[in-house]
Design a protein around this motif. Structure first.
Motif, PDB file in Angstrom:
ATOM      1  N   PRO A  38       0.827  -1.179  -0.134  1.00 41.30           N
ATOM      2  CA  PRO A  38      -0.084   0.069   0.073  1.00 41.30           C
ATOM      3  C   PRO A  38       0.769   1.156   0.029  1.00 41.30           C
ATOM      4  N   VAL A  39       0.192   2.478  -0.405  1.00 44.02           N
ATOM      5  CA  VAL A  39       1.039   3.693  -0.375  1.00 44.02           C
ATOM      6  C   VAL A  39       0.589   4.287   0.710  1.00 44.02           C
ATOM      7  N   PRO A  40       1.357   5.512   0.970  1.00 44.03           N
ATOM      8  CA  PRO A  40       1.076   6.247   2.385  1.00 44.03           C
ATOM      9  C   PRO A  40      -0.419   6.697   2.432  1.00 44.03           C
ATOM     10  N   GLY A  41      -1.134   6.500   3.565  1.00 44.00           N
ATOM     11  CA  GLY A  41      -2.451   6.782   3.693  1.00 44.00           C
ATOM     12  C   GLY A  41      -3.286   5.490   3.895  1.00 44.00           C
ATOM     13  N   GLN A  42      -2.598   4.191   3.366  1.00 47.64           N
ATOM     14  CA  GLN A  42      -3.255   2.943   3.301  1.00 47.64           C
ATOM     15  C   GLN A  42      -2.508   2.001   4.223  1.00 47.64           C
ATOM     16  N   VAL A  43      -3.290   0.988   4.485  1.00 44.36           N
ATOM     17  CA  VAL A  43      -2.566  -0.282   5.107  1.00 44.36           C
ATOM     18  C   VAL A  43      -3.155  -1.518   4.683  1.00 44.36           C
ATOM     19  N   THR A  44      -2.524  -2.598   4.491  1.00 38.46           N
ATOM     20  CA  THR A  44      -3.176  -3.726   4.086  1.00 38.46           C
ATOM     21  C   THR A  44      -2.962  -4.962   5.380  1.00 38.46           C
ATOM     22  N   PHE A  45      -4.110  -5.356   5.761  1.00 33.58           N
ATOM     23  CA  PHE A  45      -4.223  -6.479   6.595  1.00 33.58           C
ATOM     24  C   PHE A  45      -4.362  -7.884   6.031  1.00 33.58           C
ATOM     25  N   ALA A  46      -3.475  -8.755   6.332  1.00 35.52           N
ATOM     26  CA  ALA A  46      -3.535 -10.049   5.612  1.00 35.52           C
ATOM     27  C   ALA A  46      -3.832 -11.071   6.626  1.00 35.52           C
ATOM     28  N   ALA A  47      -4.499 -12.146   6.055  1.00 32.32           N
ATOM     29  CA  ALA A  47      -4.891 -13.335   7.015  1.00 32.32           C
ATOM     30  C   ALA A  47      -4.857 -14.516   6.336  1.00 32.32           C
TER      31      ALA A  47
ATOM     32  N   VAL B  58      -2.320 -18.617   6.403  1.00 27.92           N
ATOM     33  CA  VAL B  58      -1.801 -19.986   7.165  1.00 27.92           C
ATOM     34  C   VAL B  58      -0.087 -19.909   6.768  1.00 27.92           C
ATOM     35  N   GLU B  59       0.548 -20.199   7.621  1.00 23.78           N
ATOM     36  CA  GLU B  59       2.163 -20.254   7.320  1.00 23.78           C
ATOM     37  C   GLU B  59       2.445 -21.783   7.775  1.00 23.78           C
ATOM     38  N   ARG B  60       2.694 -22.752   6.942  1.00 26.10           N
ATOM     39  CA  ARG B  60       2.656 -24.158   7.133  1.00 26.10           C
ATOM     40  C   ARG B  60       1.311 -24.593   7.552  1.00 26.10           C
ATOM     41  N   THR B  61       1.196 -25.115   8.860  1.00 31.35           N
ATOM     42  CA  THR B  61       0.044 -25.517   9.395  1.00 31.35           C
ATOM     43  C   THR B  61      -0.568 -24.469  10.389  1.00 31.35           C
ATOM     44  N   LEU B  62       0.054 -23.441  10.747  1.00 33.90           N
ATOM     45  CA  LEU B  62      -0.250 -22.481  11.567  1.00 33.90           C
ATOM     46  C   LEU B  62      -1.093 -21.101  11.218  1.00 33.90           C
ATOM     47  N   PRO B  63      -2.125 -20.701  11.751  1.00 37.25           N
ATOM     48  CA  PRO B  63      -2.548 -19.742  11.363  1.00 37.25           C
ATOM     49  C   PRO B  63      -1.587 -18.370  11.431  1.00 37.25           C
ATOM     50  N   ALA B  64      -1.643 -17.376  10.265  1.00 39.12           N
ATOM     51  CA  ALA B  64      -0.767 -15.999  10.424  1.00 39.12           C
ATOM     52  C   ALA B  64      -1.724 -14.917  10.179  1.00 39.12           C
ATOM     53  N   LEU B  65      -1.098 -13.891  10.748  1.00 39.65           N
ATOM     54  CA  LEU B  65      -1.846 -12.527  10.438  1.00 39.65           C
ATOM     55  C   LEU B  65      -0.424 -11.540  10.066  1.00 39.65           C
ATOM     56  N   ASP B  66      -0.868 -10.774   9.117  1.00 40.81           N
ATOM     57  CA  ASP B  66       0.150  -9.588   8.709  1.00 40.81           C
ATOM     58  C   ASP B  66      -0.207  -8.274   8.642  1.00 40.81           C
ATOM     59  N   LEU B  67       0.264  -7.176   8.785  1.00 37.18           N
ATOM     60  CA  LEU B  67       0.010  -5.879   9.158  1.00 37.18           C
ATOM     61  C   LEU B  67       0.965  -5.029   8.191  1.00 37.18           C
ATOM     62  N   ARG B  68       0.853  -4.402   7.090  1.00 31.07           N
ATOM     63  CA  ARG B  68       1.647  -3.557   6.302  1.00 31.07           C
ATOM     64  C   ARG B  68       1.521  -2.214   6.241  1.00 31.07           C
TER      65      ARG B  68
END
Length: 201
Positions: free
Chosen positions: A18-27, A29-39
């Motif tokens: 994302p460009v300034p003023g925006q964010v990206t939230f992602a959900a 899996v990583e291998r077999t575990l749940p994963a969350l990302d915030l950019r």
């Protein structure tokens, strides 16, 4: 001169970057575990990525900075990245391991299709490896040592707000690469497959 240089470099502008003023939230899996990302975009040329691999005993917390290294023209853009992952152990006042990542990458963006290839190195420091079925014993932070890092992402942007992506990250022990043969006494390669659904806000 510095403002001209900063004006000439940009990170890619797909949903996952994302460009300034925006964010990206992602959900996902990583291998077999749940994963969350915030950019979080810091500027047109810098972004902070944070991530959490969820585990009830020893989650993996990560942060990484991406710096743009190419102009906004053309389908390919280069970047550099550096960051770390830390694995605390709940219920104990210890850390299981630490991982440091450093490298460069290139992003290709063609219409709604995105591909990212990155290469570099990873340093693992294993303090108190966790013996648990949900944690990969081949993880860099569980083995320790120096690794050659390769990461790939293939994604598809939908409606300019949603991205579906698959990822793979491979960390090869540097000793094994130098020797050119597999030895049980050497660290083993870490291979991580993941999938994400990202939403840009």
């Amino acid at each position: 001169m510095l403002p001209l240089i900063l004006a000439a470099i940009n990170l890619p502008t797909h949903v996952g970057a994302p460009v300034p003023g925006q964010v990206t939230f992602a959900a996902g899996v990583e291998r077999t575990l749940p994963a969350l990302d915030l950019r979080l975009p810091v500027a047109r040329w810098a972004r902070l990525d944070t991530r959490l691999e969820i585990h009830d005993q020893a989650p993996l917390l990560g942060a990484e900075v991406l710096l743009g290294a190419d102009g906004p023209h053309g389908a390919l853009q280069a970047h550099a990245f550096f960051g770390s992952d830390l694995r605390p152990v709940f219920g104990q006042a210890v850390f299981s391991g630490l991982r440091l990542n450093l490298g460069v990458g290139v992003t290709g963006h063609w219409g709604d299709f995105v591909a990212v290839a990155e290469g570099g190195g990873a340093l693992g420091l294993a303090f108190n490896p966790v013996d648990d079925d949900g944690i990969d014993p081949d993880a860099v932070d569980q083995q320790g040592g120096v690794f050659v890092l390769q990461r790939y992402l293939v994604g598809w942007d939908l409606f300019d707000r949603v991205q579906l992506a698959g990822t793979v990250a491979i960390a090869l022990p540097l000793d094994a690469v130098q020797i050119g043969q597999q030895d049980e006494a050497l660290p083993t390669a870490e291979v991580r497959f993941g999938a994400r659904v990202a939403v840009r806000l």
